[in-house]
Design an enzyme around this catalytic site. Sequence first.
Site, PDB file in Angstrom:
ATOM      1  N   ARG A 147       1.202  -1.331   0.217  1.00  0.00           N
ATOM      2  CA  ARG A 147      -0.104  -0.320   0.306  1.00  0.00           C
ATOM      3  C   ARG A 147       0.649   1.649  -0.285  1.00  0.00           C
ATOM      4  O   ARG A 147       1.896   1.198   0.955  1.00  0.00           O
ATOM      5  CB  ARG A 147      -0.516  -0.032   1.131  1.00  0.00           C
ATOM      6  CG  ARG A 147      -2.270   0.594   1.307  1.00  0.00           C
ATOM      7  CD  ARG A 147      -2.611   0.976   2.644  1.00  0.00           C
ATOM      8  NE  ARG A 147      -2.232   2.152   3.569  1.00  0.00           N
ATOM      9  CZ  ARG A 147      -2.934   2.842   4.563  1.00  0.00           C
ATOM     10  NH1 ARG A 147      -4.142   1.926   4.798  1.00  0.00           N
ATOM     11  NH2 ARG A 147      -2.015   3.058   5.532  1.00  0.00           N
ATOM     12  N   TYR A 159      -2.804  11.313   6.736  1.00  0.00           N
ATOM     13  CA  TYR A 159      -3.163   9.641   7.826  1.00  0.00           C
ATOM     14  C   TYR A 159      -2.471   8.762   6.455  1.00  0.00           C
ATOM     15  O   TYR A 159      -2.560   8.793   5.507  1.00  0.00           O
ATOM     16  CB  TYR A 159      -4.607   8.918   7.248  1.00  0.00           C
ATOM     17  CG  TYR A 159      -4.778   7.565   6.645  1.00  0.00           C
ATOM     18  CD1 TYR A 159      -4.798   6.793   8.719  1.00  0.00           C
ATOM     19  CD2 TYR A 159      -4.781   6.959   6.227  1.00  0.00           C
ATOM     20  CE1 TYR A 159      -4.804   5.555   8.840  1.00  0.00           C
ATOM     21  CE2 TYR A 159      -4.850   5.724   6.193  1.00  0.00           C
ATOM     22  CZ  TYR A 159      -4.835   5.284   6.965  1.00  0.00           C
ATOM     23  OH  TYR A 159      -4.841   3.479   7.171  1.00  0.00           O
ATOM     24  N   ASP A 217      -4.930   4.495  -0.271  1.00  0.00           N
ATOM     25  CA  ASP A 217      -6.258   3.994   0.852  1.00  0.00           C
ATOM     26  C   ASP A 217      -6.699   5.857   0.820  1.00  0.00           C
ATOM     27  O   ASP A 217      -6.054   6.598   1.029  1.00  0.00           O
ATOM     28  CB  ASP A 217      -5.813   3.836   2.560  1.00  0.00           C
ATOM     29  CG  ASP A 217      -6.878   4.063   3.242  1.00  0.00           C
ATOM     30  OD1 ASP A 217      -8.416   4.470   2.735  1.00  0.00           O
ATOM     31  OD2 ASP A 217      -6.902   2.959   4.491  1.00  0.00           O
ATOM     32  N   HIS A 219      -9.171   6.635   2.797  1.00  0.00           N
ATOM     33  CA  HIS A 219      -9.889   6.984   3.634  1.00  0.00           C
ATOM     34  C   HIS A 219     -11.370   8.158   3.604  1.00  0.00           C
ATOM     35  O   HIS A 219     -10.929   8.567   4.654  1.00  0.00           O
ATOM     36  CB  HIS A 219      -8.480   7.890   4.589  1.00  0.00           C
ATOM     37  CG  HIS A 219      -8.043   6.939   5.903  1.00  0.00           C
ATOM     38  ND1 HIS A 219      -8.917   7.777   7.288  1.00  0.00           N
ATOM     39  CD2 HIS A 219      -7.790   5.432   6.071  1.00  0.00           C
ATOM     40  CE1 HIS A 219      -8.791   6.374   8.235  1.00  0.00           C
ATOM     41  NE2 HIS A 219      -8.705   5.435   7.242  1.00  0.00           N
ATOM     42  N   GLU A 243      -8.846   1.770  -2.096  1.00  0.00           N
ATOM     43  CA  GLU A 243      -9.799   1.799  -0.634  1.00  0.00           C
ATOM     44  C   GLU A 243     -10.447   2.992  -0.607  1.00  0.00           C
ATOM     45  O   GLU A 243     -10.500   4.483  -0.606  1.00  0.00           O
ATOM     46  CB  GLU A 243      -8.967   0.848   0.011  1.00  0.00           C
ATOM     47  CG  GLU A 243      -9.850   0.838   1.490  1.00  0.00           C
ATOM     48  CD  GLU A 243      -8.815   1.131   2.212  1.00  0.00           C
ATOM     49  OE1 GLU A 243      -7.394   0.226   2.272  1.00  0.00           O
ATOM     50  OE2 GLU A 243      -8.596   0.691   3.854  1.00  0.00           O
ATOM     51  N   GLU A 269     -13.974  -1.062   5.867  1.00  0.00           N
ATOM     52  CA  GLU A 269     -13.315  -1.588   7.323  1.00  0.00           C
ATOM     53  C   GLU A 269     -14.596  -0.388   8.591  1.00  0.00           C
ATOM     54  O   GLU A 269     -14.512  -0.680   9.730  1.00  0.00           O
ATOM     55  CB  GLU A 269     -12.111  -0.940   7.237  1.00  0.00           C
ATOM     56  CG  GLU A 269     -12.445   0.413   7.326  1.00  0.00           C
ATOM     57  CD  GLU A 269     -10.495   1.083   7.153  1.00  0.00           C
ATOM     58  OE1 GLU A 269     -10.083   0.530   6.585  1.00  0.00           O
ATOM     59  OE2 GLU A 269     -10.211   2.360   8.022  1.00  0.00           O
ATOM     60  N   ARG A 290     -14.097  -5.100   3.021  1.00  0.00           N
ATOM     61  CA  ARG A 290     -12.925  -4.629   3.641  1.00  0.00           C
ATOM     62  C   ARG A 290     -13.198  -5.200   5.526  1.00  0.00           C
ATOM     63  O   ARG A 290     -12.387  -3.889   6.410  1.00  0.00           O
ATOM     64  CB  ARG A 290     -12.505  -3.697   3.209  1.00  0.00           C
ATOM     65  CG  ARG A 290     -11.081  -2.835   2.428  1.00  0.00           C
ATOM     66  CD  ARG A 290      -9.795  -3.567   2.629  1.00  0.00           C
ATOM     67  NE  ARG A 290      -9.159  -2.485   3.113  1.00  0.00           N
ATOM     68  CZ  ARG A 290      -8.624  -2.794   3.561  1.00  0.00           C
ATOM     69  NH1 ARG A 290      -8.045  -3.546   4.282  1.00  0.00           N
ATOM     70  NH2 ARG A 290      -7.713  -1.797   4.918  1.00  0.00           N
ATOM     71  N   GLU A 346      -5.115  -7.071   4.772  1.00  0.00           N
ATOM     72  CA  GLU A 346      -4.089  -5.809   5.457  1.00  0.00           C
ATOM     73  C   GLU A 346      -2.924  -7.024   6.260  1.00  0.00           C
ATOM     74  O   GLU A 346      -3.347  -7.814   7.676  1.00  0.00           O
ATOM     75  CB  GLU A 346      -4.821  -5.591   5.428  1.00  0.00           C
ATOM     76  CG  GLU A 346      -3.987  -4.030   6.095  1.00  0.00           C
ATOM     77  CD  GLU A 346      -4.874  -2.720   6.219  1.00  0.00           C
ATOM     78  OE1 GLU A 346      -5.894  -2.648   6.955  1.00  0.00           O
ATOM     79  OE2 GLU A 346      -4.485  -1.943   6.631  1.00  0.00           O
ATOM     80  N   TRP A 409     -11.995  12.047   7.668  1.00  0.00           N
ATOM     81  CA  TRP A 409     -10.901  11.698   8.360  1.00  0.00           C
ATOM     82  C   TRP A 409      -9.977  10.619   7.849  1.00  0.00           C
ATOM     83  O   TRP A 409     -10.533   9.926   7.420  1.00  0.00           O
ATOM     84  CB  TRP A 409     -10.362  11.739  10.143  1.00  0.00           C
ATOM     85  CG  TRP A 409      -8.525  11.400  10.162  1.00  0.00           C
ATOM     86  CD1 TRP A 409      -7.955  11.952  10.237  1.00  0.00           C
ATOM     87  CD2 TRP A 409      -8.691   9.781  10.477  1.00  0.00           C
ATOM     88  NE1 TRP A 409      -6.534  11.958  10.679  1.00  0.00           N
ATOM     89  CE2 TRP A 409      -6.483  10.267  10.444  1.00  0.00           C
ATOM     90  CE3 TRP A 409      -8.929   8.488  10.402  1.00  0.00           C
ATOM     91  CZ2 TRP A 409      -5.687   9.082  11.194  1.00  0.00           C
ATOM     92  CZ3 TRP A 409      -8.519   7.699  11.490  1.00  0.00           C
ATOM     93  CH2 TRP A 409      -6.656   7.978  11.236  1.00  0.00           C
TER      94      TRP A 409
END
Length: 409
Positions: A147, A159, A217, A219, A243, A269, A290, A346, A409
């Site tokens: 990643r 992040y 990602d 996010h 992602e 996630e 995820r 992951e 975030w």
Amino acid sequence: MKIVAADVIVSSPDRNFVTLKITTEDGITGLGDGTLNGRELSVASYLRDHVVPLLIGRDAHNIEDAWQFLYRSAYWRRGPVTMAAIAAVDVALWDIKAKAAGMPLYQLLGGASRTGIMAYGHASGRDLPELFDSIRAHLEQGYRSIRVQTSVPGINAVYGVAAQPAADGKRYDYEPAQRIPLPAEEDWDTRAYLRHLPGVFEAVRAEFGPELPLLHDGHHRMTPIQAAKLGKALEPYDLFWLEDCTPAENQEALRLVRHHTTTPLAIGEIFNTVWDYQTLIREQLIDYVRSAVTHTGGITAMRKLLDFAAQYQIKSGIHGPTDISPVGMAAALHLDLAIHNFGIQEYMRHGPLTNEVFRQSFTFVDGYLHPGEQPGIGVELDEEAAARFPYQPAYLPFNRLKDGTVHDW
Ligand code: KDG
Ligand code: MG
């Protein structure tokens, strides 16, 4: 096989973890992970105050019944706290059942469908040389899928970038939850990010060639049209997945993204039940699921979710950051090994103190994880070591835009 005790152990070796230990009348113990980053004590209370009294005297063998009972009898369904608590019970019961059978859990899930579990690690850098070094370091550690996260000019903290300074003075590193009294405020600018990211992937592909699977990602920070634009811009660099490109609760948003790009999409996630995926899976708007075993009701619920996804050629990409404890990670590995529609796992590696508290038997060799052959899930908790690391308050950061607006975030 009656349950005679259920203990909730909150410890903070490198970070906070919530662990449930269930004991049966014949002395078999099982472990479950209920860690919810930044809200750990809520899950601990849910378990201690409301679930543990219901477990005593139940037959540990009846896992499906325990799951349905905890889900339906609370009346208030779903939500991250509830589903993390149910997951902790579910995984502990599977651990017990597999120990009683004298088999590693994956055998009870149908046996191994592969010899190893391809894992991806997290490379990051504030600039290209630092990012390249980080990718090389991951390749040296054995990772075969990477990643890629990067700083963005004009944004102070992003992040996933390990080397940027964190508000608590420590390396931001793998653990964004910081041990400070209030959540750290970070900044964000989507236009700056969209301008910068494609060039970074172009440079990484030029340096490391076409073979290496690369992931990224987002996010949850983009609008659907911004995400569509990014997916399209990244197509020449052949990502394994993009992602969480948009805030996950609006499933319809992914329709627009999907219509504009062939970059594979992963999401989930922060989801906690199969219902969060209904549109996404039925309309084939994503490529990878995820969810974490820890946040989605355990092995029982994840197995059903992944079987549903399999009907639509959607694969697994189980969430495995450091805020999933080694218990949650081990549970994921048994599932990964057994299911047919495995995609990738992951794997960030826990810190040394965490490894002191949780004795693990899973292995990581040449980019592939394996849960090991110990009966159960293969993790033991050293309770004396856990007691040396009491809970410490920690918060995830949050974002504000330049004009002060709170942003994802
Ligand atoms: O607790 C929050 C983390 O689990 C999350 O930020 C990690 O996005 C993440 C990832 O993909 O691992
Ligand atoms: Mg993520």
